[in-house]
Design a protein around this motif. Structure first.
Motif, PDB file in Angstrom:
ATOM      1  N   PRO A   1       0.815  -1.230   0.000  1.00 32.70           N
ATOM      2  CA  PRO A   1       0.000   0.000   0.000  1.00 32.70           C
ATOM      3  C   PRO A   1       0.848   1.280   0.000  1.00 32.70           C
ATOM      4  N   ILE A   2       2.037   1.222   0.582  1.00 32.87           N
ATOM      5  CA  ILE A   2       2.917   2.389   0.570  1.00 32.87           C
ATOM      6  C   ILE A   2       3.425   2.624  -0.854  1.00 32.87           C
ATOM      7  N   LEU A   3       3.805   1.550  -1.529  1.00 33.06           N
ATOM      8  CA  LEU A   3       4.221   1.671  -2.931  1.00 33.06           C
ATOM      9  C   LEU A   3       3.088   2.234  -3.781  1.00 33.06           C
ATOM     10  N   ALA A   4       1.867   1.785  -3.535  1.00 35.22           N
ATOM     11  CA  ALA A   4       0.711   2.287  -4.288  1.00 35.22           C
ATOM     12  C   ALA A   4       0.502   3.777  -4.034  1.00 35.22           C
ATOM     13  N   GLU A   5       0.705   4.211  -2.801  1.00 34.29           N
ATOM     14  CA  GLU A   5       0.557   5.624  -2.452  1.00 34.29           C
ATOM     15  C   GLU A   5       1.532   6.493  -3.246  1.00 34.29           C
ATOM     16  N   TYR A   6       2.714   5.958  -3.544  1.00 37.02           N
ATOM     17  CA  TYR A   6       3.728   6.687  -4.299  1.00 37.02           C
ATOM     18  C   TYR A   6       3.704   6.328  -5.787  1.00 37.02           C
ATOM     19  N   ASP A   7       2.677   5.614  -6.202  1.00 34.61           N
ATOM     20  CA  ASP A   7       2.474   5.236  -7.611  1.00 34.61           C
ATOM     21  C   ASP A   7       3.675   4.489  -8.190  1.00 34.61           C
TER      22      ASP A   7
ATOM     23  N   THR B   1      10.164  11.469  -6.134  1.00 37.11           N
ATOM     24  CA  THR B   1       9.140  10.572  -5.592  1.00 37.11           C
ATOM     25  C   THR B   1       9.776   9.298  -5.055  1.00 37.11           C
ATOM     26  N   ALA B   2      10.779   8.774  -5.736  1.00 36.93           N
ATOM     27  CA  ALA B   2      11.487   7.587  -5.242  1.00 36.93           C
ATOM     28  C   ALA B   2      12.143   7.892  -3.904  1.00 36.93           C
TER      29      ALA B   2
END
Length: 102
Positions: free
Chosen positions: A30-36, A68-69
């Motif tokens: 979900p954290i990865l999804a938040e940062y697309d 973003t990364a």
């Protein structure tokens, strides 16, 4: 000129698969999804063709920008679960900037 993508490249050795796959992965998704973030590579089928490294697993994540990364990795949400990865794997991680297209 387009903005370059940002990447996180990881060479992993999963040492505790239960913690890594049953705790860390569900927490990080979900954290990865938040940062697309997009998984471009996630494989245990690594063939080193040059150099003396023994690489077990490769992950390549793509983000919309280098910033973003960076923001993902240093976010409070990720830092809160980082210990799960550190306890269940050893890794070399790299933050990479993509090529600017002009």
């Amino acid at each position: 000129m387009s903005t370059p993508k940002g990447y996180i490249y990881a060479e992993l050795d999963v040492t505790d698969s239960t913690t890594f796959y049953d705790e860390y992965m569900p927490a990080v998704r979900p954290i990865l999804a938040e940062y697309d973030a997009k998984f471009l590579i996630a494989t245990n089928n690594v063939k080193v063709i040059e150099g003396g490294r023994d690489v077990k697993r490769i992950i390549l994540l793509e983000f919309n920008s280098p910033e973003t990364a960076h923001a993902f990795f240093y976010s409070k949400a990720y830092q809160d679960i980082l210990d799960l990865r550190l306890r269940s794997s050893s890794a070399h991680l790299y933050h990479l900037d993509g090529v600017t297209k002009g």
